[in-house]
Design a protein around this motif. Structure first.
Motif, PDB file in Angstrom:
ATOM      1  N   GLY A  79       0.765  -0.924   0.080  1.00 12.02           N
ATOM      2  CA  GLY A  79      -0.038   0.241  -0.518  1.00 12.02           C
ATOM      3  C   GLY A  79       0.835   1.522   0.083  1.00 12.02           C
ATOM      4  N   SER A  80       0.729   2.256   0.817  1.00 15.73           N
ATOM      5  CA  SER A  80       1.539   3.583   0.928  1.00 15.73           C
ATOM      6  C   SER A  80       2.542   3.306   2.284  1.00 15.73           C
ATOM      7  CB  SER A  80       0.607   4.436   1.374  1.00 15.73           C
ATOM      8  OG  SER A  80      -0.600   4.297   1.299  1.00 15.73           O
ATOM      9  N   LYS A  81       3.085   2.152   2.068  1.00 10.60           N
ATOM     10  CA  LYS A  81       4.472   1.385   2.991  1.00 10.60           C
ATOM     11  C   LYS A  81       5.433   1.405   2.217  1.00 10.60           C
ATOM     12  CE  LYS A  81       1.206   1.290   6.687  1.00 10.60           C
ATOM     13  NZ  LYS A  81      -0.075   1.731   6.434  1.00 10.60           N
ATOM     14  N   THR A  82       6.303   1.675   3.177  1.00 13.09           N
ATOM     15  CA  THR A  82       7.951   1.398   2.871  1.00 13.09           C
ATOM     16  C   THR A  82       8.599   0.083   3.008  1.00 13.09           C
ATOM     17  OG1 THR A  82       8.760   2.951   3.660  1.00 13.09           O
ATOM     18  CG2 THR A  82       8.700   3.369   1.122  1.00 13.09           C
ATOM     19  N   LYS A  83       7.631  -0.590   4.446  1.00 13.88           N
ATOM     20  CA  LYS A  83       8.378  -1.739   4.665  1.00 13.88           C
ATOM     21  C   LYS A  83       6.726  -2.483   4.887  1.00 13.88           C
ATOM     22  CE  LYS A  83      11.808  -0.541   6.720  1.00 13.88           C
ATOM     23  NZ  LYS A  83      13.113  -0.376   5.171  1.00 13.88           N
ATOM     24  N   SER A  84       7.277  -4.317   4.227  1.00 13.83           N
ATOM     25  CA  SER A  84       6.301  -4.978   4.622  1.00 13.83           C
ATOM     26  C   SER A  84       5.596  -5.355   5.894  1.00 13.83           C
ATOM     27  CB  SER A  84       6.798  -6.412   4.139  1.00 13.83           C
ATOM     28  OG  SER A  84       7.422  -7.342   5.114  1.00 13.83           O
ATOM     29  N   ILE A  85       4.440  -5.543   5.941  1.00 16.56           N
ATOM     30  CA  ILE A  85       3.727  -5.569   7.823  1.00 16.56           C
ATOM     31  C   ILE A  85       2.888  -7.051   7.397  1.00 16.56           C
ATOM     32  CG2 ILE A  85       4.054  -3.211   8.836  1.00 16.56           C
ATOM     33  CD1 ILE A  85       1.312  -2.689   6.813  1.00 16.56           C
ATOM     34  N   GLY A  86       3.111  -7.722   8.157  1.00 19.64           N
ATOM     35  CA  GLY A  86       2.316  -8.740   8.629  1.00 19.64           C
ATOM     36  C   GLY A  86       2.842 -10.133   7.488  1.00 19.64           C
ATOM     37  N   THR A  87       1.954 -10.745   6.827  1.00 16.43           N
ATOM     38  CA  THR A  87       2.000 -11.505   6.638  1.00 16.43           C
ATOM     39  C   THR A  87       0.410 -11.206   5.145  1.00 16.43           C
ATOM     40  OG1 THR A  87       1.245 -13.231   7.828  1.00 16.43           O
ATOM     41  CG2 THR A  87       1.820 -14.385   5.737  1.00 16.43           C
ATOM     42  N   PRO A  88       1.818 -11.141   3.987  1.00 17.49           N
ATOM     43  CA  PRO A  88       1.471 -11.025   1.668  1.00 17.49           C
ATOM     44  C   PRO A  88       0.219 -12.280   2.301  1.00 17.49           C
ATOM     45  CG  PRO A  88       3.126 -12.059   2.164  1.00 17.49           C
ATOM     46  CD  PRO A  88       3.006 -11.861   3.038  1.00 17.49           C
ATOM     47  N   ARG A 132      10.845 -22.761  -9.859  1.00 13.65           N
ATOM     48  CA  ARG A 132      11.674 -22.446  -9.933  1.00 13.65           C
ATOM     49  C   ARG A 132      12.327 -20.850  -9.867  1.00 13.65           C
ATOM     50  NH1 ARG A 132      14.287 -26.505 -13.902  1.00 13.65           N
ATOM     51  NH2 ARG A 132      15.671 -26.969 -13.042  1.00 13.65           N
ATOM     52  N   THR A 133      12.492 -19.645  -9.117  1.00 16.49           N
ATOM     53  CA  THR A 133      11.778 -18.183  -8.924  1.00 16.49           C
ATOM     54  C   THR A 133      13.221 -17.581  -9.593  1.00 16.49           C
ATOM     55  OG1 THR A 133      13.441 -18.502  -6.837  1.00 16.49           O
ATOM     56  CG2 THR A 133      11.277 -19.248  -7.138  1.00 16.49           C
ATOM     57  N   CYS A 134      12.622 -16.424  -9.869  1.00 14.97           N
ATOM     58  CA  CYS A 134      13.609 -15.062 -10.319  1.00 14.97           C
ATOM     59  C   CYS A 134      13.108 -14.118 -10.286  1.00 14.97           C
ATOM     60  CB  CYS A 134      13.557 -15.664 -12.579  1.00 14.97           C
ATOM     61  SG  CYS A 134      14.507 -14.041 -13.376  1.00 14.97           S
ATOM     62  N   VAL A 135      14.362 -13.306  -9.740  1.00 13.32           N
ATOM     63  CA  VAL A 135      13.526 -12.184  -9.345  1.00 13.32           C
ATOM     64  C   VAL A 135      15.056 -10.607 -10.162  1.00 13.32           C
ATOM     65  CG1 VAL A 135      12.233 -12.532  -6.962  1.00 13.32           C
ATOM     66  CG2 VAL A 135      15.152 -12.116  -7.122  1.00 13.32           C
ATOM     67  N   LEU A 136      14.401 -10.139  -9.895  1.00 10.43           N
ATOM     68  CA  LEU A 136      14.952  -9.109 -10.615  1.00 10.43           C
ATOM     69  C   LEU A 136      16.037  -8.179 -10.241  1.00 10.43           C
ATOM     70  CD1 LEU A 136      16.446  -6.938 -13.349  1.00 10.43           C
ATOM     71  CD2 LEU A 136      14.389  -4.920 -12.402  1.00 10.43           C
ATOM     72  N   LEU A 137      15.595  -8.201  -8.789  1.00 10.99           N
ATOM     73  CA  LEU A 137      16.465  -7.149  -7.451  1.00 10.99           C
ATOM     74  C   LEU A 137      16.059  -8.229  -6.468  1.00 10.99           C
ATOM     75  CD1 LEU A 137      15.466  -3.868  -8.266  1.00 10.99           C
ATOM     76  CD2 LEU A 137      17.148  -4.706  -8.763  1.00 10.99           C
ATOM     77  N   ASP A 138      17.651  -8.677  -5.404  1.00 12.85           N
ATOM     78  CA  ASP A 138      17.830  -9.114  -3.748  1.00 12.85           C
ATOM     79  C   ASP A 138      17.849  -8.032  -3.373  1.00 12.85           C
ATOM     80  OD1 ASP A 138      18.214 -10.626  -2.136  1.00 12.85           O
ATOM     81  OD2 ASP A 138      18.956 -12.021  -3.641  1.00 12.85           O
ATOM     82  N   LYS A 139      17.091  -8.136  -2.122  1.00  9.91           N
ATOM     83  CA  LYS A 139      17.594  -7.364  -1.087  1.00  9.91           C
ATOM     84  C   LYS A 139      17.854  -7.491   0.021  1.00  9.91           C
ATOM     85  CE  LYS A 139      14.791  -3.176  -0.774  1.00  9.91           C
ATOM     86  NZ  LYS A 139      13.186  -2.352  -0.271  1.00  9.91           N
ATOM     87  N   LYS A 140      19.027  -8.713  -0.141  1.00 17.48           N
ATOM     88  CA  LYS A 140      19.557  -9.738   1.297  1.00 17.48           C
ATOM     89  C   LYS A 140      19.809  -9.082   2.354  1.00 17.48           C
ATOM     90  CE  LYS A 140      22.571 -13.075  -1.069  1.00 17.48           C
ATOM     91  NZ  LYS A 140      21.589 -13.416  -1.964  1.00 17.48           N
ATOM     92  N   ALA A 141      20.375  -8.305   2.715  1.00 17.03           N
ATOM     93  CA  ALA A 141      19.985  -7.873   3.907  1.00 17.03           C
ATOM     94  C   ALA A 141      18.888  -7.280   4.727  1.00 17.03           C
ATOM     95  CB  ALA A 141      21.127  -5.883   3.762  1.00 17.03           C
ATOM     96  N   GLY A 153      18.942 -10.881 -10.736  1.00 19.60           N
ATOM     97  CA  GLY A 153      19.477  -9.554 -11.931  1.00 19.60           C
ATOM     98  C   GLY A 153      20.419  -9.255 -11.277  1.00 19.60           C
ATOM     99  N   PHE A 154      20.285  -8.360 -10.418  1.00 23.92           N
ATOM    100  CA  PHE A 154      20.777  -7.713  -9.241  1.00 23.92           C
ATOM    101  C   PHE A 154      20.700  -7.423  -7.750  1.00 23.92           C
ATOM    102  CE2 PHE A 154      19.832  -5.523 -13.508  1.00 23.92           C
ATOM    103  CZ  PHE A 154      21.039  -4.903 -13.856  1.00 23.92           C
ATOM    104  N   GLU A 155      22.131  -7.508  -7.158  1.00 21.17           N
ATOM    105  CA  GLU A 155      22.111  -7.442  -5.369  1.00 21.17           C
ATOM    106  C   GLU A 155      21.745  -5.818  -5.275  1.00 21.17           C
ATOM    107  OE1 GLU A 155      24.441  -9.606  -1.996  1.00 21.17           O
ATOM    108  OE2 GLU A 155      24.311 -11.425  -3.534  1.00 21.17           O
ATOM    109  N   ILE A 156      20.687  -5.828  -4.482  1.00 21.07           N
ATOM    110  CA  ILE A 156      21.031  -3.857  -4.232  1.00 21.07           C
ATOM    111  C   ILE A 156      20.997  -3.862  -2.684  1.00 21.07           C
ATOM    112  CG2 ILE A 156      19.940  -3.048  -6.138  1.00 21.07           C
ATOM    113  CD1 ILE A 156      17.421  -2.906  -4.596  1.00 21.07           C
ATOM    114  N   PRO A 157      21.659  -2.574  -2.806  1.00 21.39           N
ATOM    115  CA  PRO A 157      21.283  -2.244  -0.659  1.00 21.39           C
ATOM    116  C   PRO A 157      20.528  -2.036  -0.416  1.00 21.39           C
ATOM    117  CG  PRO A 157      22.465  -0.350  -1.661  1.00 21.39           C
ATOM    118  CD  PRO A 157      21.906  -1.934  -2.814  1.00 21.39           C
ATOM    119  N   ASP A 158      19.561  -1.664   0.725  1.00 19.41           N
ATOM    120  CA  ASP A 158      18.362  -1.572   1.724  1.00 19.41           C
ATOM    121  C   ASP A 158      18.376  -0.561   1.754  1.00 19.41           C
ATOM    122  OD1 ASP A 158      15.751  -1.797   3.233  1.00 19.41           O
ATOM    123  OD2 ASP A 158      17.177  -2.224   5.330  1.00 19.41           O
ATOM    124  N   ARG A 159      17.481  -0.062   0.203  1.00 21.89           N
ATOM    125  CA  ARG A 159      17.291   2.040   0.473  1.00 21.89           C
ATOM    126  C   ARG A 159      15.362   1.085  -0.472  1.00 21.89           C
ATOM    127  NH1 ARG A 159      21.705   4.721  -0.765  1.00 21.89           N
ATOM    128  NH2 ARG A 159      20.059   6.195  -0.116  1.00 21.89           N
TER     129      ARG A 159
END
Ligand code: IMP
Ligand code: MG
Length: 194
Positions: A79-88, A132-141, A153-159
């Motif tokens: 929704g209008s948040k930037t962090k996941s909350i609860g269970t999808p 199998r799974t494929c993601v463009l971006l991975d925020k490992k942290a 595709g790419f590992e990215i920082p936590d932003r």
């Protein structure tokens, strides 16, 4: 015909560009090669997690010459948040039969891992030949569940990033590159109405 207006440079709501459209294009091409190495010339079924993976799925599919089938799953968003909350939650599930099929799930970004875990469980219960799974971006942290994608595709920082399908409250999906959304724009009230 009116000229197509496309403003050059950085979008004013971004603090930086993380990936340009050219970098994405190149990586999508090489990902397609990696995928092809696994599936050979065989048919597989793509399950795209909408809306976020729409652009990535379209571009990746067009780089693959295998016979493919396409289905989509809609999972509840931040929704209008930037962090996941609860269970999808699954909002809209599959329509194709995937029993005994080779399945490739595609998402825009792997963050906590909850979404991909939920979808993987749903798919597995339908007895595909492979998953199998494929993601463009991975925020490992930010990972909360033990899960890695088969193709990344790419590992990215936590932003918090937007563009190329990724949104904040449904905005910015149509940016051609991927960039970090300014903190000051990470609230719905930050936009002018209209
Ligand atoms: P997860 O369930 O925490 O792994 O979240 C995955 C979903 O969260 C993705 O499919 C995205 O829709 C969304 N998401 C995670 N990080 C970002 C981000 O930086 N920008 C936009 N959406 C994001
Ligand atoms: Mg998503």
């Amino acid at each position: 015909m009116p000229a197509l207006k496309r403003s050059p440079g950085l979008h004013p709501d971004l603090s930086e560009v993380l990936l340009t459209d050219l970098q994405i294009k190149r990586r999508v091409r090489s990902l397609a090669v990696e995928i092809k190495q696994v599936y050979g010339d065989g048919e597989f079924t793509i399950i795209s997690l909408i809306n976020g993976a729409v652009m990535f799925t379209c571009d990746l599919m067009r780089e693959i010459d295998n016979p493919v089938r396409l289905d989509c799953i809609r999972v509840s968003s931040y929704g209008s948040k930037t962090k996941s909350i609860g269970t999808p939650q699954i909002i809209h599930s599959l329509t194709l039969d995937i029993a005994k099929r080779d399945v490739l799930v595609i998402d825009d970004i792997l963050d906590t891992g909850k979404t991909l875990k939920l979808v993987s469980e749903l798919v597995r219960a339908l007895r595909p030949a492979s998953l199998r799974t494929c993601v463009l971006l991975d925020k490992k942290a930010r990972r909360e569940v033990a899960l890695e994608a088969d193709f990344v595709g790419f590992e990215i920082p936590d932003r918090f990033v937007v563009g190329y399908g990724l949104d904040f409250a449904e905005r910015y999906r149509n940016l051609r590159g991927i960039g970090v959304l300014k903190k000051s724009k990470q609230t719905v009230g930050a936009w002018a109405v209209g």
